[in-house]
Motif scaffolding. Structure first.
Motif, mmCIF file in Angstrom:
data_model
loop_
_atom_site.group_PDB
_atom_site.id
_atom_site.type_symbol
_atom_site.label_atom_id
_atom_site.label_comp_id
_atom_site.label_asym_id
_atom_site.label_seq_id
_atom_site.Cartn_x
_atom_site.Cartn_y
_atom_site.Cartn_z
ATOM 1 N N GLU A 103 0.908 -1.308 0.208
ATOM 2 C CA GLU A 103 -0.314 0.333 -0.421
ATOM 3 C C GLU A 103 0.835 1.478 0.340
ATOM 4 O OE1 GLU A 103 -3.127 0.324 -0.384
ATOM 5 O OE2 GLU A 103 -3.502 -2.298 -0.300
ATOM 6 N N ARG A 104 1.733 1.366 0.790
ATOM 7 C CA ARG A 104 2.863 2.013 0.861
ATOM 8 C C ARG A 104 3.249 3.301 -0.213
ATOM 9 N NH1 ARG A 104 8.989 0.996 1.625
ATOM 10 N NH2 ARG A 104 8.507 -0.940 -0.286
ATOM 11 N N ASP A 106 1.078 4.360 -2.814
ATOM 12 C CA ASP A 106 0.178 4.988 -3.967
ATOM 13 C C ASP A 106 -0.761 5.656 -2.115
ATOM 14 O OD1 ASP A 106 0.292 4.314 -6.476
ATOM 15 O OD2 ASP A 106 -1.055 2.438 -6.005
ATOM 16 N N SER A 107 0.000 5.402 -1.045
ATOM 17 C CA SER A 107 -0.455 6.690 -0.182
ATOM 18 C C SER A 107 0.133 7.228 0.820
ATOM 19 C CB SER A 107 -0.727 5.405 1.179
ATOM 20 O OG SER A 107 -1.867 4.142 0.724
ATOM 21 N N THR A 108 -0.125 8.707 1.333
ATOM 22 C CA THR A 108 0.396 9.512 1.914
ATOM 23 C C THR A 108 0.881 8.651 3.338
ATOM 24 O OG1 THR A 108 -1.492 10.297 2.936
ATOM 25 C CG2 THR A 108 -0.783 11.173 1.167
ATOM 26 N N PRO A 110 0.077 9.613 6.242
ATOM 27 C CA PRO A 110 -1.759 9.517 7.366
ATOM 28 C C PRO A 110 -2.155 8.405 7.576
ATOM 29 C CG PRO A 110 0.031 11.876 7.108
ATOM 30 C CD PRO A 110 0.172 10.967 6.445
ATOM 31 N N GLU A 111 -2.373 7.857 5.539
ATOM 32 C CA GLU A 111 -3.357 6.815 5.115
ATOM 33 C C GLU A 111 -2.780 6.137 5.113
ATOM 34 O OE1 GLU A 111 -5.041 10.001 0.775
ATOM 35 O OE2 GLU A 111 -3.065 8.249 1.204
ATOM 36 N N LEU A 112 -0.972 5.566 5.120
ATOM 37 C CA LEU A 112 -0.225 4.499 5.298
ATOM 38 C C LEU A 112 -1.324 4.003 6.669
ATOM 39 C CD1 LEU A 112 0.681 2.297 4.374
ATOM 40 C CD2 LEU A 112 3.303 3.190 4.815
ATOM 41 N N GLU A 114 -3.664 4.712 8.651
ATOM 42 C CA GLU A 114 -5.050 4.491 8.904
ATOM 43 C C GLU A 114 -5.372 3.299 8.250
ATOM 44 O OE1 GLU A 114 -7.193 6.238 10.926
ATOM 45 O OE2 GLU A 114 -5.626 7.159 11.512
ATOM 46 N N THR A 115 -4.514 3.018 6.987
ATOM 47 C CA THR A 115 -4.914 2.028 5.986
ATOM 48 C C THR A 115 -4.582 0.542 6.835
ATOM 49 O OG1 THR A 115 -5.001 2.477 3.720
ATOM 50 C CG2 THR A 115 -4.587 -0.059 4.293
ATOM 51 N N GLU A 118 -6.514 -0.414 10.615
ATOM 52 C CA GLU A 118 -7.694 -0.739 9.484
ATOM 53 C C GLU A 118 -6.950 -2.432 9.580
ATOM 54 O OE1 GLU A 118 -9.455 0.838 7.216
ATOM 55 O OE2 GLU A 118 -9.950 2.864 7.768
#
Length: 147
Positions: A103-104, A106-108, A110-112, A114-115, A118
């Motif tokens: 995931e890293r 395509d993410s910022t 902070p988004e990473l 949170e992902t 989850e």
């Protein structure tokens, strides 16, 4: 791409590194730092700082450690407190670490974070309850008009 540094006690990090390689292939900008018996916590912090520098291309660094409050977490926390664009998750597991690799890109940062939080919450399962739910008979549907 977000740089990732995995650290933990004894062979946690290198063990996770082997598993991530098997699942996601060889990873650039990802370091695995074990905290072994022969290391001091100061030596661990030096190794973590060096690893963070090596994996950072300007998009940030995410530390993933084994035990909240353990030495790898605490030393990464020191880096978090005095370094910009760094985040830290403690208590991580293999699904979180493997997904971080996927995931890293395509993410910022902070988004990473949170992902991965989850994923960490969702992958902890009581398998007896899961099995019982799968084996439970389907409830019969009631039809008022007999159809």
């Amino acid at each position: 791409m977000i740089g990732i540094v995995v650290s933990g006690h004894i062979n946690f990090a290198t063990g996770m590194g082997s598993a991530v390689k098997a699942i996601a292939g060889e990873q650039d900008q990802m370091a695995f730092i074990d905290f072994v018996e022969t290391m001091s916590t100061e030596e661990l912090e030096v190794a973590l700082r060096e690893a963070a520098k090596q994996v950072d291309d300007g998009e940030g660094v995410l530390f993933l450690t084994d035990i909240p409050g353990g030495s790898p977490c605490n030393r990464a926390m020191s880096i978090l407190m005095d370094t910009d664009n760094v985040e830290l998750l403690a208590g991580v597991n293999l699904p979180m670490i493997a997904n971080a690799a996927f995931e890293r890109e395509d993410s910022t940062l902070p988004e990473l974070v949170e992902t991965l939080l989850e994923i960490g919450h969702s992958c902890l399962q009581d398998m007896r309850k899961e099995l019982q739910a799968m084996m439970a008979p389907e409830p019969e549907l009631e039809c008022e008009d007999g159809l």
